[in-house]
Structure formats: C-alpha cells, structure tokens
Design a protein around this motif. Structure first.
Motif, PDB file in Angstrom:
ATOM      1  N   GLN A 292       0.845  -1.188   0.000  1.00  0.00           N
ATOM      2  CA  GLN A 292       0.000   0.000   0.000  1.00  0.00           C
ATOM      3  C   GLN A 292       0.884   1.242   0.000  1.00  0.00           C
ATOM      4  O   GLN A 292       1.431   1.609   1.038  1.00  0.00           O
ATOM      5  CB  GLN A 292      -0.888  -0.035   1.246  1.00  0.00           C
ATOM      6  N   PRO A 293       1.051   1.893  -1.142  1.00  0.00           N
ATOM      7  CA  PRO A 293       1.980   3.025  -1.217  1.00  0.00           C
ATOM      8  C   PRO A 293       1.686   4.136  -0.218  1.00  0.00           C
ATOM      9  O   PRO A 293       2.614   4.758   0.307  1.00  0.00           O
ATOM     10  CB  PRO A 293       1.801   3.524  -2.660  1.00  0.00           C
ATOM     11  N   SER A 294       0.417   4.395   0.087  1.00  0.00           N
ATOM     12  CA  SER A 294       0.081   5.490   0.994  1.00  0.00           C
ATOM     13  C   SER A 294       0.473   5.201   2.433  1.00  0.00           C
ATOM     14  O   SER A 294       0.694   6.122   3.222  1.00  0.00           O
ATOM     15  CB  SER A 294      -1.423   5.781   0.928  1.00  0.00           C
ATOM     16  N   GLU A 295       0.548   3.926   2.781  1.00  0.00           N
ATOM     17  CA  GLU A 295       0.903   3.539   4.147  1.00  0.00           C
ATOM     18  C   GLU A 295       1.564   2.160   4.097  1.00  0.00           C
ATOM     19  O   GLU A 295       0.941   1.132   4.401  1.00  0.00           O
ATOM     20  CB  GLU A 295      -0.335   3.511   5.040  1.00  0.00           C
ATOM     21  N   PRO A 296       2.849   2.096   3.732  1.00  0.00           N
ATOM     22  CA  PRO A 296       3.488   0.796   3.476  1.00  0.00           C
ATOM     23  C   PRO A 296       3.761  -0.039   4.717  1.00  0.00           C
ATOM     24  O   PRO A 296       3.904  -1.266   4.618  1.00  0.00           O
ATOM     25  CB  PRO A 296       4.807   1.182   2.786  1.00  0.00           C
ATOM     26  N   GLY A 297       3.825   0.554   5.884  1.00  0.00           N
ATOM     27  CA  GLY A 297       4.204  -0.184   7.078  1.00  0.00           C
ATOM     28  C   GLY A 297       3.287  -1.340   7.434  1.00  0.00           C
ATOM     29  O   GLY A 297       3.762  -2.486   7.594  1.00  0.00           O
ATOM     30  N   PRO A 298       1.979  -1.134   7.603  1.00  0.00           N
ATOM     31  CA  PRO A 298       1.096  -2.244   7.972  1.00  0.00           C
ATOM     32  C   PRO A 298       1.106  -3.416   6.982  1.00  0.00           C
ATOM     33  O   PRO A 298       1.173  -4.574   7.427  1.00  0.00           O
ATOM     34  CB  PRO A 298      -0.279  -1.576   8.058  1.00  0.00           C
ATOM     35  N   PRO A 299       1.069  -3.181   5.664  1.00  0.00           N
ATOM     36  CA  PRO A 299       1.176  -4.329   4.759  1.00  0.00           C
ATOM     37  C   PRO A 299       2.496  -5.082   4.889  1.00  0.00           C
ATOM     38  O   PRO A 299       2.527  -6.311   4.738  1.00  0.00           O
ATOM     39  CB  PRO A 299       1.029  -3.698   3.366  1.00  0.00           C
TER      40      PRO A 299
ATOM     41  N   ALA B  77       5.683  -1.652  -2.554  1.00  0.00           N
ATOM     42  CA  ALA B  77       5.342  -0.279  -2.182  1.00  0.00           C
ATOM     43  C   ALA B  77       6.269   0.302  -1.126  1.00  0.00           C
ATOM     44  O   ALA B  77       6.380   1.529  -1.008  1.00  0.00           O
ATOM     45  CB  ALA B  77       3.898  -0.223  -1.677  1.00  0.00           C
ATOM     46  N   ALA B  78       6.922  -0.554  -0.349  1.00  0.00           N
ATOM     47  CA  ALA B  78       7.819  -0.081   0.711  1.00  0.00           C
ATOM     48  C   ALA B  78       9.208   0.163   0.126  1.00  0.00           C
ATOM     49  O   ALA B  78       9.816  -0.758  -0.425  1.00  0.00           O
ATOM     50  CB  ALA B  78       7.893  -1.089   1.843  1.00  0.00           C
ATOM     51  N   PRO B  79       9.734   1.364   0.215  1.00  0.00           N
ATOM     52  CA  PRO B  79      11.049   1.667  -0.362  1.00  0.00           C
ATOM     53  C   PRO B  79      12.133   0.738   0.169  1.00  0.00           C
ATOM     54  O   PRO B  79      12.257   0.542   1.381  1.00  0.00           O
ATOM     55  CB  PRO B  79      11.299   3.117   0.076  1.00  0.00           C
ATOM     56  N   ASP B  80      12.880   0.134  -0.741  1.00  0.00           N
ATOM     57  CA  ASP B  80      14.030  -0.717  -0.431  1.00  0.00           C
ATOM     58  C   ASP B  80      13.661  -2.036   0.255  1.00  0.00           C
ATOM     59  O   ASP B  80      14.563  -2.805   0.613  1.00  0.00           O
ATOM     60  CB  ASP B  80      15.054   0.025   0.447  1.00  0.00           C
ATOM     61  N   ALA B  81      12.375  -2.337   0.452  1.00  0.00           N
ATOM     62  CA  ALA B  81      12.014  -3.566   1.160  1.00  0.00           C
ATOM     63  C   ALA B  81      12.497  -4.804   0.411  1.00  0.00           C
ATOM     64  O   ALA B  81      13.027  -5.743   1.023  1.00  0.00           O
ATOM     65  CB  ALA B  81      10.507  -3.627   1.375  1.00  0.00           C
ATOM     66  N   LEU B  82      12.341  -4.824  -0.904  1.00  0.00           N
ATOM     67  CA  LEU B  82      12.764  -5.985  -1.670  1.00  0.00           C
ATOM     68  C   LEU B  82      14.281  -6.147  -1.623  1.00  0.00           C
ATOM     69  O   LEU B  82      14.796  -7.250  -1.422  1.00  0.00           O
ATOM     70  CB  LEU B  82      12.280  -5.873  -3.114  1.00  0.00           C
ATOM     71  N   ARG B  83      15.001  -5.046  -1.793  1.00  0.00           N
ATOM     72  CA  ARG B  83      16.466  -5.125  -1.771  1.00  0.00           C
ATOM     73  C   ARG B  83      16.956  -5.638  -0.426  1.00  0.00           C
ATOM     74  O   ARG B  83      17.847  -6.499  -0.352  1.00  0.00           O
ATOM     75  CB  ARG B  83      17.064  -3.739  -2.053  1.00  0.00           C
TER      76      ARG B  83
ATOM     77  N   TRP C  83      -6.467  -4.182   1.794  1.00  0.00           N
ATOM     78  CA  TRP C  83      -5.785  -2.935   1.558  1.00  0.00           C
ATOM     79  C   TRP C  83      -6.726  -1.990   0.814  1.00  0.00           C
ATOM     80  O   TRP C  83      -7.922  -2.206   0.775  1.00  0.00           O
ATOM     81  CB  TRP C  83      -4.474  -3.186   0.808  1.00  0.00           C
ATOM     82  N   GLY C  84      -6.201  -0.929   0.235  1.00  0.00           N
ATOM     83  CA  GLY C  84      -6.998   0.191  -0.261  1.00  0.00           C
ATOM     84  C   GLY C  84      -8.262  -0.140  -1.014  1.00  0.00           C
ATOM     85  O   GLY C  84      -9.346   0.313  -0.660  1.00  0.00           O
ATOM     86  N   HIS C  85      -8.174  -0.933  -2.084  1.00  0.00           N
ATOM     87  CA  HIS C  85      -9.357  -1.204  -2.897  1.00  0.00           C
ATOM     88  C   HIS C  85     -10.421  -1.960  -2.104  1.00  0.00           C
ATOM     89  O   HIS C  85     -11.617  -1.721  -2.274  1.00  0.00           O
ATOM     90  CB  HIS C  85      -8.970  -2.016  -4.132  1.00  0.00           C
ATOM     91  N   VAL C  86      -9.981  -2.872  -1.250  1.00  0.00           N
ATOM     92  CA  VAL C  86     -10.928  -3.705  -0.511  1.00  0.00           C
ATOM     93  C   VAL C  86     -11.650  -2.910   0.564  1.00  0.00           C
ATOM     94  O   VAL C  86     -12.849  -3.094   0.781  1.00  0.00           O
ATOM     95  CB  VAL C  86     -10.207  -4.929   0.088  1.00  0.00           C
ATOM     96  N   VAL C  87     -10.940  -2.009   1.226  1.00  0.00           N
ATOM     97  CA  VAL C  87     -11.563  -1.273   2.337  1.00  0.00           C
ATOM     98  C   VAL C  87     -12.294  -0.011   1.877  1.00  0.00           C
ATOM     99  O   VAL C  87     -13.133   0.512   2.615  1.00  0.00           O
ATOM    100  CB  VAL C  87     -10.517  -0.896   3.409  1.00  0.00           C
TER     101      VAL C  87
END
Length: 231
Positions: free
Chosen positions: A12-19, A45-51, A190-194
C-alpha cells in the motif's frame, strides 16, 4: 543447504508499514508448512524492502502474492530484481493463477451461501476484481476463476466487475438481489478492498453479503507453501 523463498506483494503506497507487517506474518505462517526453508517477504510499495529482503536470502525463489501476472509481475518486479543485482531469480506462478486458488474461491463462496441458508441455485455471485486499463492479464485472471465457478458450481448467476475497467463493479452488482454474495479477488484488506469495493457496492444498492478478500483465508499459507515446495 537451506532453501529460500520470498513472498512479494504490491502493498500500500500510501501507508506501506502495515502491509509489510502483514506480509511478514504471512511468511511465518508459510514457513510453518515448510520445515528447512527460509521464507521472507517484502512489498513493492515499501522503499528498499525488496532489496533488503534479498540481502537476507540466498538466491530465493520469488512467489508473487498477486491475483494476476500483469504489469507489476512482468515489468516492475523484474526491474526491481535487476536493480538489486538479482535479475535471474526464478519467479513462480502468481497466487491468483494457481489451480488451488480457484478451487479455494469456489469453496469459500459455497460455504458462505450455505452459512446464509441459501442454495447455490438461488444465489447470485459477484466477483470483484482489480482489472487494468493497460493490460488484459488482470481481467483474464478473474475470468479464469469465473470459468471455474461456471464449470464446478451451481450458482444462479456469476458476475464479474472491476475497479479499473468495464464492467465496473457497481454495474456488475446492481440488481443482484438480497440472495447475493460478493467475493473480492484480492490478496489483502488494503486500499481497494476497504474503500473502493464498499463504495461501488453502495452505489449499486447491493443488498447481499460482502465476503473477506480471498487472500486472507486461513488456507492460503498452506496453498502458498505447496506452490513453493512443488517448484
């Protein structure tokens, strides 16, 4: 030798922490089904999370926790892997394209109808999907699941509506009646569902029962574990 896999979702780009936290919990649940495996996770959506996740894994397989193999899987994910100097990691079949996922969707809808005291023959099923204005693949994934419903269930009517293409969900759900179910073909709350799905159903005057998104079902970690293990 420890085998490893990473479960990758959009987030969730607007709030990446909870996802990110939700995905970490999912990874732990999947790992419980795969003794001897290292299972990690990250969202795009979380910066650098994949790396960062790749730095903690040894040549992992990538499991896309997506309902389709559209732009995120075919364009963004390969680019992110290349940027992390891991362009050749195996990318497995996305969650939404697994045969077990379609079978789970049928089971969930059947159980929901039974819980309401409705027969399948009197129940309208509305599948809520993302769709896309730039790729036919997300819609194709949803239609594939709809085809499984048509072949293996006895619902009165099966309708498919989308968030980002026609037919939009509000049109698909309109006039479905009180004995109707809406199953979101999404992986998380996330966003679309809620927001978007409830808004579309309200616009349609939907009088039926909105189910949880398919990806939060308790059987999902086992399905993902079997897909990773088989690959």
């Amino acid at each position: 030798m420890i085998r490893s896999a990473l479960i990758i979702a959009h987030g969730q780009p607007s709030e990446p922490g909870p996802p990110e936290a939700e995905m970490a919990a999912l990874a732990r649940a999947v790992a419980a089904h795969l003794p001897g495996w290292q299972i990690g996770s990250a969202t795009l959506a979380a910066p650098d999370a994949l790396r960062i996740a790749l730095q903690s894994s040894d040549k992992p397989s990538i499991f896309p926790f997506f309902m389709a193999d559209g732009w995120f899987i075919r364009s963004l994910l390969p680019r992110r892997l290349a940027e992390a100097d891991e362009p050749d990691l195996p990318v497995l079949t996305p969650f939404g394209l697994l045969a077990e996922t379609a079978a789970l969707a049928v089971t969930v809808a059947r159980d929901a109808a039974a819980a309401q005291g409705w027969t399948e023959a009197e129940t309208t099923l509305v599948l809520a999907a993302h769709g896309s204005g730039r790729s036919p693949r997300p819609a194709a994934s949803a239609h594939r699941i709809a085809d499984v419903f048509a072949a293996e269930s006895g619902f009165k009517t099966i309708r498919t509506g989308f968030i980002e293409q026609r037919p939009v969900l509000a049109d698909a759900a309109r006039g479905s009646g009180a004995k109707s179910l809406c199953l979101p073909l999404f992986v998380a709350r996330w966003g679309h569902v809620v927001a978007d799905i409830p808004a579309a159903l309200a616009e349609a005057g939907f009088a039926g029962h909105l189910l949880d998104p398919l990806g939060v079902h308790p059987e999902v970690p086992a399905i993902i574990a079997r897909a990773i293990g088989a690959a």
